[in-house]
Design a protein around this motif. Structure first.
Motif, short mmCIF file in Angstrom:
data_model
loop_
_atom_site.label_atom_id
_atom_site.label_comp_id
_atom_site.label_asym_id
_atom_site.label_seq_id
_atom_site.Cartn_x
_atom_site.Cartn_y
_atom_site.Cartn_z
N ILE A 296 0.83 -1.20 0.00
CA ILE A 296 0.00 0.00 0.00
C ILE A 296 0.87 1.25 0.00
O ILE A 296 0.59 2.22 -0.71
CB ILE A 296 -0.93 0.02 1.23
CG1 ILE A 296 -1.97 -1.10 1.13
CG2 ILE A 296 -1.61 1.37 1.39
CD1 ILE A 296 -2.87 -1.19 2.35
N GLU A 297 1.96 1.23 0.76
CA GLU A 297 2.73 2.44 1.00
C GLU A 297 3.97 2.58 0.14
O GLU A 297 4.37 3.70 -0.19
CB GLU A 297 3.13 2.51 2.48
CG GLU A 297 1.94 2.60 3.45
CD GLU A 297 2.38 2.69 4.88
OE1 GLU A 297 3.59 2.47 5.16
OE2 GLU A 297 1.53 2.98 5.74
N THR A 298 4.60 1.46 -0.24
CA THR A 298 5.90 1.53 -0.90
C THR A 298 5.87 0.83 -2.25
O THR A 298 5.82 -0.39 -2.32
CB THR A 298 6.99 0.88 -0.02
OG1 THR A 298 6.93 1.42 1.29
CG2 THR A 298 8.37 1.13 -0.62
N PRO A 299 5.89 1.57 -3.35
CA PRO A 299 5.91 0.94 -4.68
C PRO A 299 7.12 0.02 -4.83
O PRO A 299 8.22 0.33 -4.37
CB PRO A 299 6.01 2.15 -5.62
CG PRO A 299 5.45 3.30 -4.85
CD PRO A 299 5.84 3.05 -3.43
N GLY A 300 6.89 -1.12 -5.47
CA GLY A 300 7.96 -2.07 -5.69
C GLY A 300 8.17 -3.05 -4.56
O GLY A 300 9.04 -3.93 -4.64
N GLU A 301 7.39 -2.92 -3.49
CA GLU A 301 7.46 -3.87 -2.38
C GLU A 301 6.10 -4.54 -2.21
O GLU A 301 5.14 -4.23 -2.92
CB GLU A 301 7.91 -3.17 -1.09
CG GLU A 301 9.31 -2.60 -1.18
CD GLU A 301 9.79 -2.01 0.14
OE1 GLU A 301 9.04 -2.11 1.15
OE2 GLU A 301 10.90 -1.45 0.18
N PHE A 302 6.03 -5.48 -1.25
CA PHE A 302 4.82 -6.26 -1.06
C PHE A 302 4.44 -6.27 0.42
O PHE A 302 5.29 -6.20 1.31
CB PHE A 302 5.03 -7.70 -1.55
CG PHE A 302 5.23 -7.80 -3.03
CD1 PHE A 302 4.16 -8.05 -3.88
CD2 PHE A 302 6.50 -7.63 -3.58
CE1 PHE A 302 4.34 -8.13 -5.24
CE2 PHE A 302 6.69 -7.71 -4.96
CZ PHE A 302 5.61 -7.96 -5.78
N ASP A 303 3.13 -6.36 0.66
CA ASP A 303 2.62 -6.53 2.01
C ASP A 303 2.46 -8.03 2.26
O ASP A 303 1.59 -8.68 1.68
CB ASP A 303 1.27 -5.83 2.17
CG ASP A 303 1.41 -4.31 2.14
OD1 ASP A 303 2.46 -3.81 2.58
OD2 ASP A 303 0.47 -3.63 1.69
N GLY A 304 3.31 -8.58 3.10
CA GLY A 304 3.25 -10.01 3.39
C GLY A 304 4.12 -10.81 2.43
O GLY A 304 4.88 -10.28 1.62
N ASP A 305 3.97 -12.13 2.49
CA ASP A 305 4.79 -13.05 1.70
C ASP A 305 4.43 -13.01 0.23
O ASP A 305 3.28 -12.74 -0.15
CB ASP A 305 4.62 -14.49 2.21
CG ASP A 305 5.29 -14.72 3.56
OD1 ASP A 305 6.28 -14.02 3.85
OD2 ASP A 305 4.80 -15.58 4.31
N VAL A 306 5.42 -13.30 -0.59
CA VAL A 306 5.20 -13.56 -2.01
C VAL A 306 5.45 -15.04 -2.24
O VAL A 306 6.45 -15.59 -1.76
CB VAL A 306 6.14 -12.72 -2.90
CG1 VAL A 306 5.94 -13.05 -4.37
CG2 VAL A 306 5.91 -11.23 -2.65
N PHE A 307 4.56 -15.70 -2.95
CA PHE A 307 4.63 -17.14 -3.14
C PHE A 307 4.91 -17.48 -4.60
O PHE A 307 4.35 -16.88 -5.52
CB PHE A 307 3.31 -17.82 -2.74
CG PHE A 307 2.92 -17.59 -1.31
CD1 PHE A 307 3.45 -18.37 -0.29
CD2 PHE A 307 2.00 -16.59 -0.98
CE1 PHE A 307 3.08 -18.16 1.03
CE2 PHE A 307 1.63 -16.38 0.33
CZ PHE A 307 2.16 -17.16 1.34
N LEU A 308 5.78 -18.46 -4.81
CA LEU A 308 5.91 -19.09 -6.11
C LEU A 308 4.91 -20.23 -6.15
O LEU A 308 4.94 -21.12 -5.29
CB LEU A 308 7.33 -19.63 -6.31
CG LEU A 308 7.57 -20.45 -7.58
CD1 LEU A 308 7.38 -19.60 -8.83
CD2 LEU A 308 8.97 -21.06 -7.56
N THR A 309 3.99 -20.19 -7.11
CA THR A 309 2.97 -21.22 -7.21
C THR A 309 3.18 -22.06 -8.47
O THR A 309 3.90 -21.65 -9.39
CB THR A 309 1.54 -20.61 -7.26
OG1 THR A 309 1.37 -19.91 -8.51
CG2 THR A 309 1.34 -19.65 -6.09
N ARG A 310 2.57 -23.21 -8.50
CA ARG A 310 2.64 -24.07 -9.68
C ARG A 310 1.25 -24.51 -10.08
O ARG A 310 0.49 -25.03 -9.26
CB ARG A 310 3.50 -25.31 -9.40
CG ARG A 310 3.83 -26.10 -10.67
CD ARG A 310 4.63 -27.35 -10.35
NE ARG A 310 3.77 -28.40 -9.80
CZ ARG A 310 4.23 -29.61 -9.41
NH1 ARG A 310 5.51 -29.88 -9.50
NH2 ARG A 310 3.38 -30.50 -8.93
N LEU A 311 0.90 -24.25 -11.34
CA LEU A 311 -0.35 -24.75 -11.89
C LEU A 311 -0.12 -26.17 -12.39
O LEU A 311 0.87 -26.45 -13.06
CB LEU A 311 -0.82 -23.87 -13.05
CG LEU A 311 -0.86 -22.37 -12.79
CD1 LEU A 311 -1.40 -21.65 -14.03
CD2 LEU A 311 -1.69 -22.03 -11.57
#
Length: 265
Positions: free
Chosen positions: A167-182
């Motif tokens: 929400i506050e910092t462009p280029g960052e994330f709130d919480g974890d980022v996950f690599l997923t597999r379809l």
């Protein structure tokens, strides 16, 4: 007695994989090595040949015994590996229907966008297009030939990234980022070779034209059943995917990166 449908009632979502019936075109083409090296995020690793794999298909999604949703869908990927296991990084998906777009983005991290698709067939000639913002930025056309001897039943895997931009910092994330597999289980009833071509038109919203078609290495017509699902593989640092996130958005102001300067650096 009153009801509130902003809360989910019982038995509205069935567990397990989604059953689909599909027909359409699968294709592979060679592009530039520097494009693939820039396009592929960590921890995915490129294969020897700089290739793009894609499919443009009509999908009948059987959500229940009495509910089927029919859509056109474009999927564009980079064949790669993760910890030695083959798959493909999915960086562009475009299809009809808001519900299928939002559910795929939020649940699996699929980079889906709402689009208009069109399939035309006259005899053995097929032409399909994907249009957004009034631009038919993707077109594939070809002639269906003889049945090939490739397997009718197999499973293929696509890699995606699931996260919530800050929400506050462009280029960052709130919480974890996950690599997923379809996990896509194919049960085709027909696979036929095709000859044809792919046309990529300039679009500031969907710049597939930046990934040039140097040589079409394979094209086929397929039809039959599929079952789709997915899983989380691991968490990843947000900086591994931050620069790639713009591909999910409509940002015609984005000028991208200069590949020559990137290689020199």
């Amino acid at each position: 007695m009153s009801r509130l449908r902003y809360l989910e009632g019982p038995e509205t979502r069935a567990p397990g994989m989604l059953r689909n019936t599909v027909y359409g075109v699968r294709a592979t083409y060679e592009t530039d090595r520097e494009v693939i090296d820039a396009l592929l995020p960590r921890p995915l690793e490129a294969i020897e040949r700089p290739e793009i794999w894609l499919q443009m298909v009509h999908v009948a999604m059987h959500r229940s015994e009495d509910e089927t949703i029919e859509i056109g869908a474009l999927t564009v990927t980079v064949p790669c590996t993760h910890e030695g296991a083959p798959g493909a990084y999915c960086f562009h998906m475009a299809m009809e229907g808001e519900s299928v777009v939002t559910s795929g983005r939020e649940r699996y991290g699929e980079p889906k966008k709402i689009a208009e698709t069109r399939f035309e067939r006259e005899g053995d000639t097929i032409r399909a297009t994907c249009t957004r913002h009034g631009i038919a930025y993707f077109e594939i056309e070809g002639t269906v030939g003889e049945k090939n001897d490739r397997p009718l039943e197999f499973e293929e895997h696509l890699f995606c990234y699931k996260g919530m931009p800050s929400i506050e910092t462009p280029g960052e994330f709130d919480g974890d980022v996950f690599l997923t597999r379809l996990n896509w289980q194919r049960k085709y009833t027909d696979r036929r070779d095709m000859t044809g071509q792919i046309t990529l038109r300039e679009s500031a919203w969907d710049p597939l034209a930046d990934i040039p078609v140097r040589r079409l290495t394979g094209m086929e017509y397929v039809e039959g059943g599929t079952a789709t699902g997915g899983q989380i593989l691991r968490t990843v640092p947000g900086e591994w995917i931050a620069a790639h996130w713009v591909g999910r958005m409509d940002d015609p102001r984005n000028v991208g990166v200069d590949l020559k300067q990137r290689i020199a650096a």
